[in-house]
Design an enzyme around this catalytic site. Structure first.
Site, PDB file in Angstrom:
ATOM      1  N   GLU A   1       0.970  -1.174   0.140  1.00 58.47           N
ATOM      2  CA  GLU A   1      -0.010  -0.028   0.023  1.00 58.47           C
ATOM      3  C   GLU A   1       0.875   1.208   0.117  1.00 58.47           C
ATOM      4  O   GLU A   1       1.886   1.426   0.885  1.00 58.47           O
ATOM      5  CB  GLU A   1      -0.985   0.099   1.271  1.00 58.47           C
ATOM      6  CG  GLU A   1      -1.821   1.213   1.238  1.00 58.47           C
ATOM      7  CD  GLU A   1      -2.582   1.245   2.534  1.00 58.47           C
ATOM      8  OE1 GLU A   1      -3.600   2.024   2.924  1.00 58.47           O
ATOM      9  OE2 GLU A   1      -1.941   0.368   3.632  1.00 58.47           O
TER      10      GLU A   1
ATOM     11  N   LYS B   1      -9.445   2.523  -3.268  1.00 60.17           N
ATOM     12  CA  LYS B   1      -9.902   2.143  -2.099  1.00 60.17           C
ATOM     13  C   LYS B   1     -11.381   2.484  -1.981  1.00 60.17           C
ATOM     14  O   LYS B   1     -11.908   3.559  -2.076  1.00 60.17           O
ATOM     15  CB  LYS B   1      -9.025   2.447  -0.892  1.00 60.17           C
ATOM     16  CG  LYS B   1      -9.555   1.831   0.347  1.00 60.17           C
ATOM     17  CD  LYS B   1      -8.482   2.195   1.570  1.00 60.17           C
ATOM     18  CE  LYS B   1      -8.720   1.596   2.876  1.00 60.17           C
ATOM     19  NZ  LYS B   1      -7.823   1.925   4.020  1.00 60.17           N
TER      20      LYS B   1
ATOM     21  N   CYS C   1      -5.645  -2.281   2.683  1.00 65.47           N
ATOM     22  CA  CYS C   1      -5.413  -2.011   3.997  1.00 65.47           C
ATOM     23  C   CYS C   1      -6.575  -2.913   4.718  1.00 65.47           C
ATOM     24  O   CYS C   1      -6.736  -3.955   4.558  1.00 65.47           O
ATOM     25  CB  CYS C   1      -5.528  -0.566   4.449  1.00 65.47           C
ATOM     26  SG  CYS C   1      -5.058  -0.264   6.110  1.00 65.47           S
TER      27      CYS C   1
END
Length: 531
Positions: A286, A350, A404
């Site tokens: 990430e 995301k 994440c």
């Protein structure tokens, strides 16, 4: 145990409150990295006995009657979450001391709020409480509903759900693809609470027999699933995960950013060990690319030079999107896919952002009082994508990016239709949490998500824990916490036949109905001494 149970039931005041807090804290030892799941038997046995001794005035109002039960659950939850999430304060120090003032809010404030869900759990249980074994079922129902609410209320934070404590190893994880973590929460609380019946005797035999049957079924199903032969026709892909230990520093020079990027290039382009296949898929974690790609065209050239024929790179990066003149850019926490010529062949943003970490709830108000996101950028925070995007990689297959902590929300993963994928791809940067239980807890939840949806997972973490995981939750290869290097392995893209997401939801609600019926039957079959 009857004598001990009697002493616990008769406690009151400060001693009772301390024992309830302590019971929750002891239960947290069942979580990763300790995995002492026997402590949950102690925690929930004590909670049942404490609930047995929690009484209210029969003539009191409704609120006064449920308050003692709510307070009991809240104290238990506060002890559990404070002991299990204390490390959150570490995230506020990793990028300097700017947010040090908020450490109490993270380490104690969040547990304070999360404990409300467990207070609601014990209220539900209390409404169905009895002298008999049904009170165990009532407690399981209450916690099952509380954990279900915790998975989506206020965007959701199902971290350290009780069910995770019952699945420390792949052998015990396999029922997750039938019941999901939601259903496992109910069964886990029931089994963890059953020893309390030894202290009151009533209903002990059937309760213990049922718990033993559930444990045997879990073990037997686990042995069966882990013993199944892999799909011989499944595609095998050689994968390299880069774990660069690049850190979190945002205020660094262009020269330092260039050095971090070159380190990624060096690790990604390392020759394979003698006899190993060159990686077809290389994964960086990430936000590993330390600059905005559109502002650094030379990066594409370096990626082109790193990649060989047929190789694909998937890398985490911040994506900037142009906006109207005079307004700031919109920024996204994203992953890019690069073909062997260094050109972008796909991207995904995301969807589920971290409150206060990546965006501010009630932004206008909180910014006016001086607050900002921890992972701030030029516009203050990140924007969320409206839906998940599957990346189709040439010569490899389709991957489902989870950035994440999106990996701890299995119910948000689209498993069918156009969004079905061969493999889950979790990129994360757990450097925020340092050398604490946080990365271990995150990794354990991600493994169980892989089992629940029946897909293999590639997990790239900046500072660990990185791993290639099969659909049964077994680690094929990995790198430990706070280590630098690469993970090379061959991953079989075959999935495990699982129940669909809708079927798992039905199974969860079926368990809720069964628990409600059992608890209600017990309540009407036994005369309660505590109402």
């Amino acid at each position: 145990m009857e004598k001990l149970a009697g002493k616990v039931m008769l406690l009151w005041g400060g001693r009772k409150a301390l024992l309830t807090l302590g019971a929750g804290a002891v239960g947290a030892l069942a979580l990763a990295p300790f995995d002492i799941f026997a402590t949950m038997f102690v925690a929930f046995t004590l909670l049942v006995w404490i609930m047995d001794g929690t009484a209210s005035e029969p003539d009191a109002g409704w609120f006064s009657r449920i308050w003692p039960a709510f307070l009991t659950g809240w104290l238990f939850g506060f002890g559990y979450f404070a002991a299990g999430l204390w490390w959150l304060g570490n995230a506020l120090l990793e990028d300097g001391a700017e947010f040090a003032w908020a450490i109490p809010l993270a380490s104690l404030g969040l547990p304070f709020v999360l404990a409300v869900f467990y207070g609601l759990a014990t209220v539900v249980a209390r409404l169905l409480w009895s002298n008999g074994p049904g009170r165990i079922t009532a407690l399981a129902l209450g916690f099952g509903l509380a954990e279900w609410l915790r998975s989506f209320v206020l965007t959701g934070f199902p971290w350290n759900a009780i069910g995770y404590a019952a699945m420390p190893v792949p052998l015990l994880m396999q029922p997750a693809h039938i019941l999901g973590i939601a259903g496992m929460n109910i069964l886990a609380v029931f089994v963890f609470s059953v020893p309390a019946l030894l202290g009151t005797r009533r209903g002990a035999v059937p309760g213990l027999l049922l718990a033993a049957l559930l444990i045997v079924a879990d073990l037997g199903y686990g042995f069966w699933m882990l013993g199944k032969a892999p799909d011989a026709d499944a595609k095998e892909v050689s994968v390299r995960i880069v774990q660069p230990m690049s850190g979190l520093e945002s205020d660094i020079s262009d020269a330092e950013r260039a050095a971090l990027f070159e380190d990624l290039i060096k690790l990604g382009g390392m020759p394979p060990k003698s006899g190993d296949r060159p990686p077809q898929l290389i994964v960086w974690p990430e936000t590993s690319i330390p600059f905005i790609l559109s502002q650094n065209q030379s990066a594409f050239t370096r990626i082109d030079e790193m990649l060989g024929d047929g190789q694909v790179l998937v890398a985490g990066a911040v994506r900037a999107e142009d906006s109207a003149p005079g307004t700031p850019h919109r920024y996204y926490n994203s992953v890019y896919a690069f073909g062997s010529d260094g050109e972008i062949i796909g991207a995904a943003d995301k969807v589920h952002l971290v409150p206060f970490g990546e965006y501010l709830p009630f932004e206008d108000f909180l910014k006016n009082i001086g607050l900002e996101t921890i992972a701030a950028n030029a516009s203050g925070g990140y924007s969320a994508a409206t839906r998940h995007t599957v990346l189709t990689l040439p010569g490899i297959g389709s991957v489902y990016p989870l950035i994440c902590y999106e990996a701890i929300f299995p119910t948000e993963i689209d498993e069918e239709g156009e969004t079905a994928a061969d493999v889950l791809l979790n990129v994360t940067n757990d450097t925020w949490f340092g050398y604490t239980p946080g990365p271990y807890q995150h990794f354990q939840a991600a493994r169980i998500t892989a089992v629940e949806v029946g897909k293999p997972m590639i997990r790239a973490a900046d500072s660990g824990i990185s791993a290639i995981i099969d659909p049964q939750g077994r680690i094929i290869s990995g790198a430990g916490l706070q280590t630098k290097g690469v993970v090379d392995a061959t991953l079989r893209f075959g999935s495990v036949a699982t129940w669909s997401k809708s079927a798992r939801n039905i199974n969860f609600w079926l368990l809720c109905v069964i628990s409600l019926i059992a608890a209600s039957f017990s309540r009407f079959s036994f005369v309660s001494d505590y109402n």
